[in-house]
Scaffold this motif. Structure first.
Motif, PDB file in Angstrom:
ATOM      1  N   TYR A 165       0.569  -1.308  -0.106  1.00  0.00           N
ATOM      2  CA  TYR A 165      -0.125  -0.219   0.044  1.00  0.00           C
ATOM      3  C   TYR A 165       1.235   1.371  -0.020  1.00  0.00           C
ATOM      4  N   ALA A 166       0.959   1.895  -0.990  1.00  0.00           N
ATOM      5  CA  ALA A 166       2.121   3.411  -1.072  1.00  0.00           C
ATOM      6  C   ALA A 166       1.441   3.891  -1.349  1.00  0.00           C
ATOM      7  N   TYR A 167       1.231   5.635  -0.552  1.00  0.00           N
ATOM      8  CA  TYR A 167      -0.015   6.232   0.398  1.00  0.00           C
ATOM      9  C   TYR A 167       1.160   7.664  -0.522  1.00  0.00           C
ATOM     10  N   TYR A 168      -0.001   8.806  -1.352  1.00  0.00           N
ATOM     11  CA  TYR A 168       0.809  10.086  -1.732  1.00  0.00           C
ATOM     12  C   TYR A 168       0.038  11.358  -1.033  1.00  0.00           C
ATOM     13  N   ASP A 169       0.359  12.833  -1.282  1.00  0.00           N
ATOM     14  CA  ASP A 169      -1.203  13.295  -0.310  1.00  0.00           C
ATOM     15  C   ASP A 169      -0.866  14.039  -1.778  1.00  0.00           C
ATOM     16  N   ALA A 170      -1.779  15.029  -1.261  1.00  0.00           N
ATOM     17  CA  ALA A 170      -2.646  15.656  -2.458  1.00  0.00           C
ATOM     18  C   ALA A 170      -1.927  16.057  -3.758  1.00  0.00           C
ATOM     19  N   SER A 171      -0.331  16.580  -3.656  1.00  0.00           N
ATOM     20  CA  SER A 171       0.589  17.206  -4.201  1.00  0.00           C
ATOM     21  C   SER A 171       1.294  16.196  -4.934  1.00  0.00           C
ATOM     22  N   ASP A 172       0.502  15.210  -4.907  1.00  0.00           N
ATOM     23  CA  ASP A 172       1.767  13.985  -5.089  1.00  0.00           C
ATOM     24  C   ASP A 172       3.033  13.283  -4.770  1.00  0.00           C
ATOM     25  N   ARG A 173       3.096  14.019  -3.692  1.00  0.00           N
ATOM     26  CA  ARG A 173       4.588  13.635  -2.686  1.00  0.00           C
ATOM     27  C   ARG A 173       4.064  12.350  -2.050  1.00  0.00           C
ATOM     28  N   TYR A 174       5.059  11.499  -2.063  1.00  0.00           N
ATOM     29  CA  TYR A 174       4.931  10.182  -2.272  1.00  0.00           C
ATOM     30  C   TYR A 174       5.525  10.310   0.064  1.00  0.00           C
ATOM     31  N   LEU A 175       4.628   9.846   0.475  1.00  0.00           N
ATOM     32  CA  LEU A 175       4.476   9.141   2.311  1.00  0.00           C
ATOM     33  C   LEU A 175       5.403   8.008   2.817  1.00  0.00           C
ATOM     34  N   GLY A 176       5.093   6.966   2.111  1.00  0.00           N
ATOM     35  CA  GLY A 176       5.364   5.934   2.405  1.00  0.00           C
ATOM     36  C   GLY A 176       5.018   4.196   1.699  1.00  0.00           C
ATOM     37  N   ALA A 177       5.444   3.602   2.298  1.00  0.00           N
ATOM     38  CA  ALA A 177       4.108   2.292   2.239  1.00  0.00           C
ATOM     39  C   ALA A 177       4.412   1.527   2.736  1.00  0.00           C
ATOM     40  N   LEU A 178       3.352   0.330   3.054  1.00  0.00           N
ATOM     41  CA  LEU A 178       3.389  -0.674   4.365  1.00  0.00           C
ATOM     42  C   LEU A 178       3.429  -1.648   3.536  1.00  0.00           C
ATOM     43  N   THR A 179       4.118  -2.649   3.318  1.00  0.00           N
ATOM     44  CA  THR A 179       4.290  -4.161   2.522  1.00  0.00           C
ATOM     45  C   THR A 179       3.833  -5.570   3.227  1.00  0.00           C
ATOM     46  N   HIS A 180       3.464  -5.969   2.349  1.00  0.00           N
ATOM     47  CA  HIS A 180       3.011  -7.697   3.272  1.00  0.00           C
ATOM     48  C   HIS A 180       3.916  -8.466   2.947  1.00  0.00           C
ATOM     49  N   ARG A 181       3.961  -9.734   3.220  1.00  0.00           N
ATOM     50  CA  ARG A 181       4.890 -10.924   2.659  1.00  0.00           C
ATOM     51  C   ARG A 181       3.893 -11.962   3.684  1.00  0.00           C
ATOM     52  N   ILE A 182       3.738 -13.001   2.894  1.00  0.00           N
ATOM     53  CA  ILE A 182       3.315 -14.767   3.608  1.00  0.00           C
ATOM     54  C   ILE A 182       4.154 -14.542   5.565  1.00  0.00           C
TER      55      ILE A 182
END
Length: 130
Positions: free
Chosen positions: A108-125
């Motif tokens: 799950y990648a997250y961006y703000d309203a100005s398209d700035r990358y906020l971070g990501a949460l990655t899940h694996r088995i």
């Protein structure tokens, strides 16, 4: 014995490659289906805007690109951990989603309203055992 080894060794490399191709194809199909349903409001603070499948290190990764509407500079560690646990629980508790998580990683990648990358949460088995 030697003849059997010569015959078997090439298949050790073909089977994982074929499995990875099947996983990538399935991942792309899921991404296309989900992409047909976006944009999708997730909460009052975020919208799912794009879903893509990308090759990963060992298996494909299904990426959910989310737009955060609230002003966010840097979420607290507690907020990030709570969100990560909620997402992980959803993937690990449902048997169908868990099976899918066995062949792809989820991010799950997250961006703000100005398209700035906020971070990501990655899940694996492997995370399901935690």
């Amino acid at each position: 014995m030697r003849r059997g080894l010569v015959f078997t060794v090439p298949f050790l490399f073909v089977i994982p490659a074929a499995a990875e191709k099947v996983a990538l194809d399935e991942c792309k199909q899921v991404a296309e289906k989900l992409q047909s349903e976006v944009p999708m409001k997730i909460s009052s603070h975020s919208t799912l805007e794009k879903v893509v499948c990308v090759p990963g290190k060992s298996k494909p990764k299904l990426v959910y690109n989310n737009r955060v509407h609230a002003e966010v500079k840097k979420p607290s560690r507690e907020v990030v951990e709570r969100l990560k646990m909620e997402q992980r629980k959803a993937w690990c508790a449902d048997s169908d989603q868990r099976r899918f998580l066995e062949i792809v990683d989820i991010s799950y990648a997250y961006y703000d309203a100005s398209d700035r990358y906020l971070g990501a949460l990655t899940h694996r088995i492997a995370d399901c055992a935690k």
